[in-house]
Design an enzyme around this catalytic site. Structure first.
Site, PDB file in Angstrom:
ATOM      1  N   ASP A  82      38.597  44.967  40.959  1.00 54.34           N
ATOM      2  CA  ASP A  82      37.306  44.285  40.845  1.00 54.34           C
ATOM      3  C   ASP A  82      36.467  44.969  39.776  1.00 54.34           C
ATOM      4  OD1 ASP A  82      35.137  42.619  41.415  1.00 54.34           O
ATOM      5  OD2 ASP A  82      35.034  43.164  43.536  1.00 54.34           O
ATOM      6  N   CYS A 128      35.286  34.306  49.086  1.00 51.49           N
ATOM      7  CA  CYS A 128      34.558  35.391  49.738  1.00 51.49           C
ATOM      8  C   CYS A 128      33.071  35.067  49.865  1.00 51.49           C
ATOM      9  CB  CYS A 128      34.754  36.684  48.946  1.00 51.49           C
ATOM     10  SG  CYS A 128      34.478  38.143  49.957  1.00 51.49           S
TER      11      CYS A 128
HETATM   12  O1  LIG Z   1      29.511  39.870  47.728  1.00 47.30           O
HETATM   13  C1  LIG Z   1      28.842  40.867  47.962  1.00 47.30           C
HETATM   14  O2  LIG Z   1      27.601  40.809  48.025  1.00 47.30           O
HETATM   15  C2  LIG Z   1      29.506  42.200  48.168  1.00 47.30           C
HETATM   16  C3  LIG Z   1      28.712  43.305  48.438  1.00 47.30           C
HETATM   17  C4  LIG Z   1      29.297  44.539  48.628  1.00 47.30           C
HETATM   18  C5  LIG Z   1      30.679  44.686  48.554  1.00 47.30           C
HETATM   19  C6  LIG Z   1      31.478  43.602  48.288  1.00 47.30           C
HETATM   20  C7  LIG Z   1      30.917  42.354  48.095  1.00 47.30           C
HETATM   21  N1  LIG Z   1      31.683  41.257  47.811  1.00 47.30           N
HETATM   22  C8  LIG Z   1      33.094  41.276  47.715  1.00 47.30           C
HETATM   23  C9  LIG Z   1      33.558  39.962  47.201  1.00 47.30           C
HETATM   24  O3  LIG Z   1      32.903  38.959  47.313  1.00 47.30           O
HETATM   25  C10 LIG Z   1      34.835  39.856  46.468  1.00 47.30           C
HETATM   26  O4  LIG Z   1      35.775  40.755  46.941  1.00 47.30           O
HETATM   27  C11 LIG Z   1      34.638  40.016  44.967  1.00 47.30           C
HETATM   28  O5  LIG Z   1      33.916  41.187  44.685  1.00 47.30           O
HETATM   29  C12 LIG Z   1      34.003  38.779  44.377  1.00 47.30           C
HETATM   30  O6  LIG Z   1      33.373  39.023  43.147  1.00 47.30           O
HETATM   31  P1  LIG Z   1      32.613  37.876  42.338  1.00 47.30           P
HETATM   32  O7  LIG Z   1      33.478  36.648  42.381  1.00 47.30           O
HETATM   33  O8  LIG Z   1      32.464  38.447  40.968  1.00 47.30           O
HETATM   34  O9  LIG Z   1      31.317  37.630  43.009  1.00 47.30           O
END
Ligand SMILES: O=C(O)c1ccccc1NCC(=O)[C@H](O)[C@H](O)COP(=O)(O)O
Length: 200
Positions: free
Chosen positions: A127, A7
């Site tokens: 999450d 992502c």
């Molecule tokens: O990545 C962001 O900045 C973000 C902002 C607002 C809503 C969602 C967002 N990201 C979603 C994701 O990248 C994934 O679904 C997940 O939360 C990844 O988490 P992590 O590996 O802990 O960064």
């Protein structure tokens, strides 16, 4: 076999590395600040992304016409809702746009899991916090899950195998494959190679 979603891809090199490593999904974030991409950037990245990798648009309490326009232009193939969206919107997206919907839930206790299990989304995503935090929730809460789920929050190459053993449908990673706020090819590669045995 556990699937993988990378992502927060936002640069052409992120796409080149995804094309090499072939995750099952690639995520473009249309929210927040750190990883946000404009519609134009996402369209350009989609053109470079391997056509066999579906792109997921990540939204927080966004307007339906915005999401619809990205679907209709072929920029995204799935919608991920990361805000306070209700089932009624999930249903509207499913029927009007005909794309799978992933609904994210912030997990702090068993009630949050119960709420997620009741969702009418095609997939639930479990999450920590608001998304993209780089922090994990308490995985011992995952014992009673009886539907496929994306596991997100604080995944890294170091804990990916442990996460795969929980048998989620997919692992969703962003912060854990970054260095200094941008995607890191070595970490992306290690994430995939570590999962090798769980992806056969
Ligand atoms: O990545 C962001 O900045 C973000 C902002 C607002 C809503 C969602 C967002 N990201 C979603 C994701 O990248 C994934 O679904 C997940 O939360 C990844 O988490 P992590 O590996 O802990 O960064």
């Amino acid at each position: 076999m556990v699937k993988v979603k990378f992502c927060g891809l936002k640069r052409p090199c992120d796409i080149a590395w995804a094309n090499e490593l072939h995750p099952d999904y690639a995520g473009f974030v249309f929210a927040g600040t750190k990883r946000r991409v404009s519609d134009e950037t996402a369209a350009a990245l989609r053109r470079e992304l391997d056509p066999s990798i579906p792109a997921v648009g990540v939204f927080v309490d966004d307007e339906l016409p915005h999401m619809a326009s990205l679907v209709k232009k072929g920029v995204i193939q799935l919608i991920q809702l990361h805000g306070q969206e209700e089932d009624a919107l999930v249903q509207q997206l499913q029927t009007e746009l005909g794309v799978p919907v992933i609904k994210a839930f912030s997990i702090a206790n068993q009630d949050d899991i119960k709420r997620a299990l009741e969702s009418r989304a095609d997939y639930i995503l479990l999450d920590q916090g608001k998304g993209g935090t780089g922090k994990a929730f308490d995985w011992s809460l995952l014992k009673e899950i009886d539907r496929p789920y994306f596991l997100a929050g604080g995944l890294t190459p170091q804990n990916a195998a442990q996460a795969a053993k929980l048998r989620p449908y997919a692992l969703d990673v962003s912060s854990g494959i970054e260095t200094d706020g941008v995607k890191d090819r070595d970490k992306m590669t290690l994430f995939m190679t570590t999962l090798g045995v769980y992806r056969r």
